[in-house]
Motif scaffolding. Structure first.
Motif, PDB file in Angstrom:
ATOM      1  N   UNK A 127       1.510  15.989   9.472  1.00 49.68           N
ATOM      2  CA  UNK A 127       0.745  15.078   8.592  1.00 49.68           C
ATOM      3  C   UNK A 127       1.330  13.772   8.009  1.00 49.68           C
ATOM      4  N   UNK A 128       2.776  14.116   7.481  1.00 48.24           N
ATOM      5  CA  UNK A 128       3.542  12.791   7.282  1.00 48.24           C
ATOM      6  C   UNK A 128       4.019  11.887   8.139  1.00 48.24           C
ATOM      7  N   UNK A 129       4.088  12.525   9.393  1.00 47.60           N
ATOM      8  CA  UNK A 129       4.601  11.567  10.559  1.00 47.60           C
ATOM      9  C   UNK A 129       3.329  10.999  11.245  1.00 47.60           C
ATOM     10  N   UNK A 130       2.122  11.326  11.017  1.00 48.23           N
ATOM     11  CA  UNK A 130       1.161  10.729  11.948  1.00 48.23           C
ATOM     12  C   UNK A 130       1.066   9.258  11.598  1.00 48.23           C
ATOM     13  N   UNK A 131       1.097   8.984  10.374  1.00 46.15           N
ATOM     14  CA  UNK A 131       1.051   7.233   9.896  1.00 46.15           C
ATOM     15  C   UNK A 131       2.130   6.699  10.453  1.00 46.15           C
ATOM     16  N   UNK A 132       3.293   7.064  10.492  1.00 40.66           N
ATOM     17  CA  UNK A 132       4.277   6.242  10.813  1.00 40.66           C
ATOM     18  C   UNK A 132       4.349   6.137  12.433  1.00 40.66           C
ATOM     19  N   UNK A 179      -2.626  16.577  -0.069  1.00 42.83           N
ATOM     20  CA  UNK A 179      -1.647  15.809  -0.989  1.00 42.83           C
ATOM     21  C   UNK A 179      -0.526  15.027  -0.475  1.00 42.83           C
ATOM     22  N   UNK A 180      -0.292  14.021  -1.032  1.00 47.36           N
ATOM     23  CA  UNK A 180       0.887  13.262  -0.489  1.00 47.36           C
ATOM     24  C   UNK A 180       2.300  13.782  -1.070  1.00 47.36           C
ATOM     25  N   UNK A 181       2.971  14.242   0.049  1.00 43.53           N
ATOM     26  CA  UNK A 181       4.167  14.786  -0.204  1.00 43.53           C
ATOM     27  C   UNK A 181       5.352  13.898   0.140  1.00 43.53           C
ATOM     28  N   UNK A 182       5.872  13.281  -0.955  1.00 43.25           N
ATOM     29  CA  UNK A 182       7.012  12.411  -0.548  1.00 43.25           C
ATOM     30  C   UNK A 182       8.201  12.935  -0.075  1.00 43.25           C
ATOM     31  N   UNK A 183       8.470  14.186  -0.465  1.00 43.63           N
ATOM     32  CA  UNK A 183       9.427  14.895   0.220  1.00 43.63           C
ATOM     33  C   UNK A 183       9.330  15.122   1.739  1.00 43.63           C
ATOM     34  N   UNK A 184       7.769  15.446   2.161  1.00 46.05           N
ATOM     35  CA  UNK A 184       7.450  15.660   3.413  1.00 46.05           C
ATOM     36  C   UNK A 184       7.830  14.333   4.084  1.00 46.05           C
ATOM     37  N   UNK A 185       7.406  12.984   3.578  1.00 46.66           N
ATOM     38  CA  UNK A 185       7.610  11.744   4.152  1.00 46.66           C
ATOM     39  C   UNK A 185       9.268  11.536   4.543  1.00 46.66           C
ATOM     40  N   UNK A 186       9.741  11.803   3.490  1.00 49.83           N
ATOM     41  CA  UNK A 186      11.233  11.621   3.755  1.00 49.83           C
ATOM     42  C   UNK A 186      11.689  12.596   4.906  1.00 49.83           C
ATOM     43  N   UNK A 187      11.361  13.910   4.962  1.00 45.97           N
ATOM     44  CA  UNK A 187      11.729  14.723   6.119  1.00 45.97           C
ATOM     45  C   UNK A 187      11.347  14.175   7.304  1.00 45.97           C
ATOM     46  N   UNK A 204      -0.101  -7.193  14.700  1.00 40.32           N
ATOM     47  CA  UNK A 204       0.935  -6.654  13.938  1.00 40.32           C
ATOM     48  C   UNK A 204       0.456  -6.372  12.338  1.00 40.32           C
ATOM     49  N   UNK A 205      -0.351  -6.815  12.004  1.00 39.72           N
ATOM     50  CA  UNK A 205      -0.980  -6.548  10.598  1.00 39.72           C
ATOM     51  C   UNK A 205      -1.671  -4.942  10.841  1.00 39.72           C
ATOM     52  N   UNK A 206      -2.316  -4.698  11.834  1.00 34.84           N
ATOM     53  CA  UNK A 206      -3.166  -3.585  12.045  1.00 34.84           C
ATOM     54  C   UNK A 206      -1.939  -2.415  12.093  1.00 34.84           C
ATOM     55  N   UNK A 207      -0.871  -2.743  12.678  1.00 37.54           N
ATOM     56  CA  UNK A 207       0.254  -1.509  12.664  1.00 37.54           C
ATOM     57  C   UNK A 207       0.724  -1.453  11.423  1.00 37.54           C
ATOM     58  N   UNK A 208       0.986  -2.419  10.689  1.00 35.26           N
ATOM     59  CA  UNK A 208       1.658  -2.291   9.426  1.00 35.26           C
ATOM     60  C   UNK A 208       0.894  -1.586   8.686  1.00 35.26           C
ATOM     61  N   UNK A 209      -0.531  -2.034   8.475  1.00 38.83           N
ATOM     62  CA  UNK A 209      -1.396  -1.395   7.588  1.00 38.83           C
ATOM     63  C   UNK A 209      -1.636   0.023   7.639  1.00 38.83           C
ATOM     64  N   UNK A 210      -1.233   0.648   8.724  1.00 36.44           N
ATOM     65  CA  UNK A 210      -1.333   2.124   8.970  1.00 36.44           C
ATOM     66  C   UNK A 210      -0.335   2.958   7.865  1.00 36.44           C
ATOM     67  N   UNK A 211       0.624   2.313   7.665  1.00 37.66           N
ATOM     68  CA  UNK A 211       1.297   3.221   6.775  1.00 37.66           C
ATOM     69  C   UNK A 211       0.827   3.558   5.381  1.00 37.66           C
ATOM     70  N   UNK A 212       0.343   2.390   4.575  1.00 39.20           N
ATOM     71  CA  UNK A 212      -0.211   2.938   3.499  1.00 39.20           C
ATOM     72  C   UNK A 212      -1.555   3.628   3.590  1.00 39.20           C
TER      73      UNK A 212
END
Length: 468
Positions: free
Chosen positions: A390-395, A233-241, A93-101
């Protein structure tokens, strides 16, 4: 203009370089430019891939450390089989959650810099386990230390995000499959090392003592030989999309079935053999590494086949085979056939690895197809696809890893209820059937007939998904 040493100068491309940043940064990176790729880019990308694999490999070893340590924990530790399944569930579980940050950390710190940091962080759970691994330690303490080990699972997300930026679309399936497969091999390797230690009469602290200096070596190699890409670069808009995009969640669901199965079975295989078939830890250790090893080795093959035939097609037939193998496992369990059960479980492991490679290849392909369907062409389509993939891979990686939690909890409940894993396998069979239907319905089924111009556009989009 090129720089292999990545000292802050531009590498390839004619456009304006990003604002200089301190440290060994490559300012401009254009892997889709075939001339740049042939003359400079491929060499740099392959070097970063190699050392990324090393770091991710050790991360996977630390993440799955407790799947091995529980084999050392005999009756003197006072843990029941249900306790051990709960322990490995917490780690997963922790390994899964850690993937987002960890996914976003690459753009904040740089791929090389974050690889150094994430590798160094692996010392925390390893040293902590070394300190408490002895009879008399409370189950609660083991759970807390298991939580720390979960950070090793995050290395996958940052590594995949980093390598995704280095390679062109035409090589992503191979590169991502090799990166993930090389990391996944950390699972059977730590099991092989444990086998050697158990066979030699050693204890769990010896296993931990081997990995502590190895972690330091990996961090130093990353510092010496890896690069940062200033263009990531982190793109918060891409993450939301990406969160709003339905395909992100569909692929998350499919990745639960492939990678979630791989990591869940990696944690559970040894415990199933000892609990259901009465094998000793040494007897189980002789077998548990084979499945994860094959599953890791075939992952690049899954990516390569997806590059050639389309990830959706490979994923579909992988799920068909996984469902068939799971049905055989149910029969083998009822017959109490240890040989049939073990061989089939190993085959199932290999299939999860094949599906891992094909599903991860699908992600950039799907968003590229979405860009083309929206009327984008050329570099604009490439940028759109790269941005959302790129934005979706972590999720997707995080949600997929949660499948490992579900598998261990399902085994825990099944053994508590009936003393066997049959109930859990029945649930897995039903899940794989749903996965294959979803793959076919979303990415392979052709519309019956377009009735309007909009329907024709939808048909073109859906047909293109068959090649992702």
């Amino acid at each position: 203009m090129t720089s292999d040493t990545a000292t802050g100068t531009a590498v390839g491309g004619d456009g304006p370089a990003p604002t200089p940043r301190p440290g060994p940064w490559i300012q401009t990176w254009d892997p889709e430019d075939e001339t740049f790729w042939a003359t400079t880019g491929e060499r740099i990308a392959r070097r970063n891939l190699f050392f990324s694999v090393l770091s991710e490999h050790v991360g996977f070893s630390v993440w799955t450390l407790w799947s091995v340590l529980v084999l050392f924990m005999g009756p003197e530790y006072g843990l029941t089989p249900a306790d051990k399944f709960l322990l490995t569930s917490v780690v997963t579980l922790v390994g899964a959650v850690a993937r987002v940050p960890y996914t976003f950390a690459v753009a904040v710190f740089g791929g090389r810099n974050w690889t150094i940091v994430s590798a160094g962080l692996l010392l925390v759970p390893t040293l902590a386990a070394f300190a408490v691994m002895r009879p008399g330690t409370s189950f609660a303490t083991f759970l807390w230390i298991g939580l720390l080990a979960g950070i090793g699972g995050g290395n996958f997300a940052s590594s995949m995000t980093n390598i995704n930026a280095f390679f062109p679309m035409r090589h992503k399936g191979w590169a991502l499959g090799l990166n993930a497969g090389g990391g996944n091999i950390g699972v059977p390797v730590i099991q092989l090392v444990a086998l050697a230690i158990i066979g030699a009469g050693g204890g769990p602290r010896l296993l931990l003592g081997i990995y502590i200096p190895l972690i330091v070596v990996v961090a130093v190699l990353a510092a010496l030989f890896m690069d940062n890409l200033a263009s990531v670069k982190n793109d918060t808009g891409a993450a939301r999309d990406a969160v709003r995009e339905g395909h992100t969640w569909i692929m998350s669901f499919l990745y639960v079935g492939t990678f979630g199965s791989f990591i869940g079975y990696s944690f559970a295989f040894g415990q199933v053999l000892t609990t259901q078939f009465g094998r000793t830890p040494l007897q189980a250790a002789y077998l548990t590494f084979i499945g994860p090893l094959l599953g890791s080795l075939v992952r690049p093959l899954g990516g390569r086949l997806a590059d050639r035939y389309g990830g959706a097609r490979i994923t579909l037939w992988t799920y068909v085979a996984m469902a068939a193998a799971t049905a055989v496992l149910i029969v083998a369990g009822q017959l109490r056939s240890f040989a049939l059960f073990t061989v089939t479980f190993v085959v199932l492991f290999a299939l999860t690895g094949l599906g891992n490679g094909s599903t991860y290849k699908m992600i950039p392909g799907i968003f590229q197809a979405r860009a083309l369907a929206a009327g984008l062409t050329g570099e604009a389509a490439v940028r759109y696809g790269r941005r959302l993939s790129g934005a979706s891979m972590g999720l997707i990686g995080a949600v997929g890893a949660l499948g490992g939690v579900g598998i261990n909890l399902a085994f825990r409940q099944s053994f508590l209820s009936s003393g066997t894993g049959t109930g859990a396998f029945a649930a897995f069979l039903a899940f794989y059937a749903v996965c294959l239907v979803v793959t076919w319905a979303v990415y392979l089924r052709r519309p019956a007939a377009p009735v309007a111009a909009g329907a024709a556009t939808e048909e073109k989009q859906q047909l293109s998904h068959a090649r992702v």
